[in-house]
Motif scaffolding. Structure first.
Motif, PDB file in Angstrom:
ATOM      1  N   TYR A   8       0.838  -1.202   0.000  1.00 15.06           N
ATOM      2  CA  TYR A   8       0.000   0.000   0.000  1.00 15.06           C
ATOM      3  C   TYR A   8       0.875   1.255   0.000  1.00 15.06           C
ATOM      4  O   TYR A   8       0.635   2.195  -0.756  1.00 15.06           O
ATOM      5  CB  TYR A   8      -0.906  -0.001   1.233  1.00 15.06           C
ATOM      6  CG  TYR A   8      -1.648   1.302   1.455  1.00 15.06           C
ATOM      7  CD1 TYR A   8      -2.887   1.517   0.852  1.00 15.06           C
ATOM      8  CD2 TYR A   8      -1.104   2.314   2.236  1.00 15.06           C
ATOM      9  CE1 TYR A   8      -3.560   2.717   1.029  1.00 15.06           C
ATOM     10  CE2 TYR A   8      -1.767   3.514   2.421  1.00 15.06           C
ATOM     11  CZ  TYR A   8      -2.998   3.711   1.820  1.00 15.06           C
ATOM     12  OH  TYR A   8      -3.654   4.899   1.986  1.00 15.06           O
ATOM     13  N   PHE A  64      -3.293 -11.647  -4.266  1.00 18.92           N
ATOM     14  CA  PHE A  64      -3.221 -11.002  -2.958  1.00 18.92           C
ATOM     15  C   PHE A  64      -2.686 -11.989  -1.914  1.00 18.92           C
ATOM     16  O   PHE A  64      -2.919 -13.185  -2.006  1.00 18.92           O
ATOM     17  CB  PHE A  64      -4.617 -10.523  -2.526  1.00 18.92           C
ATOM     18  CG  PHE A  64      -5.320  -9.720  -3.580  1.00 18.92           C
ATOM     19  CD1 PHE A  64      -5.156  -8.349  -3.639  1.00 18.92           C
ATOM     20  CD2 PHE A  64      -6.131 -10.342  -4.532  1.00 18.92           C
ATOM     21  CE1 PHE A  64      -5.782  -7.607  -4.622  1.00 18.92           C
ATOM     22  CE2 PHE A  64      -6.760  -9.603  -5.526  1.00 18.92           C
ATOM     23  CZ  PHE A  64      -6.581  -8.230  -5.569  1.00 18.92           C
ATOM     24  N   ILE A 103      -0.156  -8.354  -4.244  1.00 15.97           N
ATOM     25  CA  ILE A 103      -0.549  -7.253  -3.376  1.00 15.97           C
ATOM     26  C   ILE A 103      -0.445  -7.705  -1.925  1.00 15.97           C
ATOM     27  O   ILE A 103      -1.008  -8.735  -1.543  1.00 15.97           O
ATOM     28  CB  ILE A 103      -1.999  -6.816  -3.654  1.00 15.97           C
ATOM     29  CG1 ILE A 103      -2.124  -6.204  -5.053  1.00 15.97           C
ATOM     30  CG2 ILE A 103      -2.478  -5.851  -2.582  1.00 15.97           C
ATOM     31  CD1 ILE A 103      -1.601  -4.803  -5.151  1.00 15.97           C
ATOM     32  N   PHE A 105      -1.821  -7.677   1.211  1.00 15.19           N
ATOM     33  CA  PHE A 105      -3.141  -7.287   1.697  1.00 15.19           C
ATOM     34  C   PHE A 105      -3.080  -6.939   3.181  1.00 15.19           C
ATOM     35  O   PHE A 105      -2.679  -7.751   4.014  1.00 15.19           O
ATOM     36  CB  PHE A 105      -4.152  -8.422   1.469  1.00 15.19           C
ATOM     37  CG  PHE A 105      -5.578  -7.976   1.610  1.00 15.19           C
ATOM     38  CD1 PHE A 105      -6.297  -7.560   0.507  1.00 15.19           C
ATOM     39  CD2 PHE A 105      -6.188  -7.950   2.852  1.00 15.19           C
ATOM     40  CE1 PHE A 105      -7.613  -7.131   0.634  1.00 15.19           C
ATOM     41  CE2 PHE A 105      -7.498  -7.522   2.991  1.00 15.19           C
ATOM     42  CZ  PHE A 105      -8.210  -7.111   1.884  1.00 15.19           C
ATOM     43  N   PHE A 109      -4.715  -1.340   2.586  1.00 16.61           N
ATOM     44  CA  PHE A 109      -5.091  -1.686   1.216  1.00 16.61           C
ATOM     45  C   PHE A 109      -6.585  -1.988   1.115  1.00 16.61           C
ATOM     46  O   PHE A 109      -7.234  -1.634   0.136  1.00 16.61           O
ATOM     47  CB  PHE A 109      -4.281  -2.884   0.726  1.00 16.61           C
ATOM     48  CG  PHE A 109      -4.708  -3.338  -0.636  1.00 16.61           C
ATOM     49  CD1 PHE A 109      -4.333  -2.628  -1.757  1.00 16.61           C
ATOM     50  CD2 PHE A 109      -5.513  -4.446  -0.792  1.00 16.61           C
ATOM     51  CE1 PHE A 109      -4.759  -3.012  -3.020  1.00 16.61           C
ATOM     52  CE2 PHE A 109      -5.936  -4.854  -2.039  1.00 16.61           C
ATOM     53  CZ  PHE A 109      -5.557  -4.125  -3.163  1.00 16.61           C
ATOM     54  N   VAL A 112      -8.820   0.950   0.174  1.00 18.83           N
ATOM     55  CA  VAL A 112      -8.662   1.691  -1.086  1.00 18.83           C
ATOM     56  C   VAL A 112      -9.943   1.570  -1.922  1.00 18.83           C
ATOM     57  O   VAL A 112     -10.382   0.460  -2.227  1.00 18.83           O
ATOM     58  CB  VAL A 112      -7.457   1.145  -1.885  1.00 18.83           C
ATOM     59  CG1 VAL A 112      -7.376   1.808  -3.253  1.00 18.83           C
ATOM     60  CG2 VAL A 112      -6.166   1.351  -1.107  1.00 18.83           C
ATOM     61  N   PHE A 117      -7.993   2.053  -7.143  1.00 22.34           N
ATOM     62  CA  PHE A 117      -7.273   0.824  -7.495  1.00 22.34           C
ATOM     63  C   PHE A 117      -7.013   0.781  -8.999  1.00 22.34           C
ATOM     64  O   PHE A 117      -5.908   0.439  -9.446  1.00 22.34           O
ATOM     65  CB  PHE A 117      -8.095  -0.381  -7.048  1.00 22.34           C
ATOM     66  CG  PHE A 117      -7.483  -1.719  -7.352  1.00 22.34           C
ATOM     67  CD1 PHE A 117      -6.606  -2.326  -6.474  1.00 22.34           C
ATOM     68  CD2 PHE A 117      -7.796  -2.390  -8.535  1.00 22.34           C
ATOM     69  CE1 PHE A 117      -6.044  -3.563  -6.756  1.00 22.34           C
ATOM     70  CE2 PHE A 117      -7.241  -3.626  -8.823  1.00 22.34           C
ATOM     71  CZ  PHE A 117      -6.368  -4.208  -7.920  1.00 22.34           C
TER      72      PHE A 117
END
Length: 330
Positions: A8, A64, A103, A105, A109, A112, A117
């Motif tokens: 993030y 993720f 990502i 997570f 995040f 968002v 995104f």
């Protein structure tokens, strides 16, 4: 396989400052958590690969880690996954993926908005085609969907939605696979996965009871919080990490608390008895492929009764596994 971790702080904490690590190549991107990499997931990923090759785009996957429920759930200690990240990446590579974004997570995040995104991550990455499943949701509160990808992408992202894939007349899904495993339905889970369910662990020292009764077992300390099947006895095919899958090791596995013996902390154990095998296993990583449920775990009136039943389990497992082993022979 190229793999990039995205936090993030690197993207959304400084809007406009982030640049994709690979440059701004055009991407054909499959997006999802993909726990299990089951038949439905595989179709999403294959479409991204096919489209990339056809349009001159780099096929890639955005996924993720950890599981969102580990971050947002009320009881994260109980969250179990079908394919931890390293297993997932191996399966993605088998499907032809050569570029993976992971990502990280976390709660930041998770907050968002879906539009950010798309605008601040996907467009700077050079995404030209996004491939998602029919039930894909993303962004804060799961508010985003395939239509959000289209509108927030300002017409620059071609969005393709893959329809449900069925097995046994049922929509393939990670939740359904978990339910089948928890019911001991190995074959049903395998039909949805497109392969037998596997998990891995390191062989650790146990209390030696298996060896004492004539059935030495490898006690596994699981490498990740895998979904475990129903407590009971299974026919399995194992192999050691780093060794060829052409050297299968058939055996029986017990998952449970061993009710015939007193003591223990009540936590389920995973113990594997390999047929016709000798050698030191301690410290080795074993991959176990689940093939057939033989019976539920049960207490026996004596150790002798348990030994007799294990012998019958082994005989039945050998017969059931014979077909699987013959199909693997060159």
């Amino acid at each position: 396989m190229e793999r990039y971790n995205i936090a993030y702080s690197s993207v959304f904490a400084r809007p406009g400052a982030w640049r994709p690590p690979h440059g701004e190549d055009g991407l054909s991107l499959a997006i999802g958590f993909f726990d299990g990499v089951h038949l439905g997931h595989a179709e999403v990923i294959r479409e991204a690969v096919r489209t990339g090759l056809a349009r001159g785009l780099r096929p890639a996957v955005l996924t993720f880690d950890p599981h969102p429920r580990l971050v947002l759930g009320r009881d994260p200690e109980r969250v179990r996954v079908l394919t931890p990240l390293e297993d997932k990446i191996r399966l993605l590579e088998e499907l032809g993926v050569r570029l993976v974004y992971v990502i990280q997570f976390d709660r930041a995040f998770a907050g968002v908005p879906a539009e950010r995104f798309v605008r601040e991550l996907l467009l700077p990455m050079g995404v030209r085609t996004a491939v998602v499943g029919f039930d894909f949701r993303f962004g804060r509160g799961g508010a985003g969907d395939a239509e959000t990808l289209r509108t927030a992408g300002d017409g620059r992202i071609d969005v393709r939605v893959i329809r449900p894939v069925t097995a046994d007349g049922v929509k393939t899904g990670s939740s359904e696979i978990r339910e089948r495993l928890e019911a001991g339905d190995c074959e049903g889970a395998a039909r949805m996965l497109g392969r037998p369910y596997e998990f891995r662990g390191v062989v650790v020292a146990g209390d030696g009871r298996g060896r004492q009764i004539g059935f030495p077992t490898a006690n596994l300390s699981l490498s990740h919080p895998y979904v475990l099947p129903r407590s009971g006895v299974y026919a399995v095919i194992a192999r050691f990490a780093g060794e060829s899958p052409d050297r299968p090791l058939p055996g029986v596995m017990n998952v449970g608390v061993r009710p015939t013996f007193a003591g223990g902390d009540g936590a389920p154990r995973v113990e594997v008895h390999l047929f016709d095998f000798s050698g030191d296993l301690y410290g080795r990583e074993m991959i176990v492929s689940l093939r057939h449920f033989l019976r539920p775990e049960q207490p026996f009136p004596s150790v002798q009764a348990l030994v007799g039943q294990i012998g019958r389990d082994a005989e039945r497992a050998r017969a059931l596994l014979q077909g699987s082993l013959s199909r693997q022979e060159p």
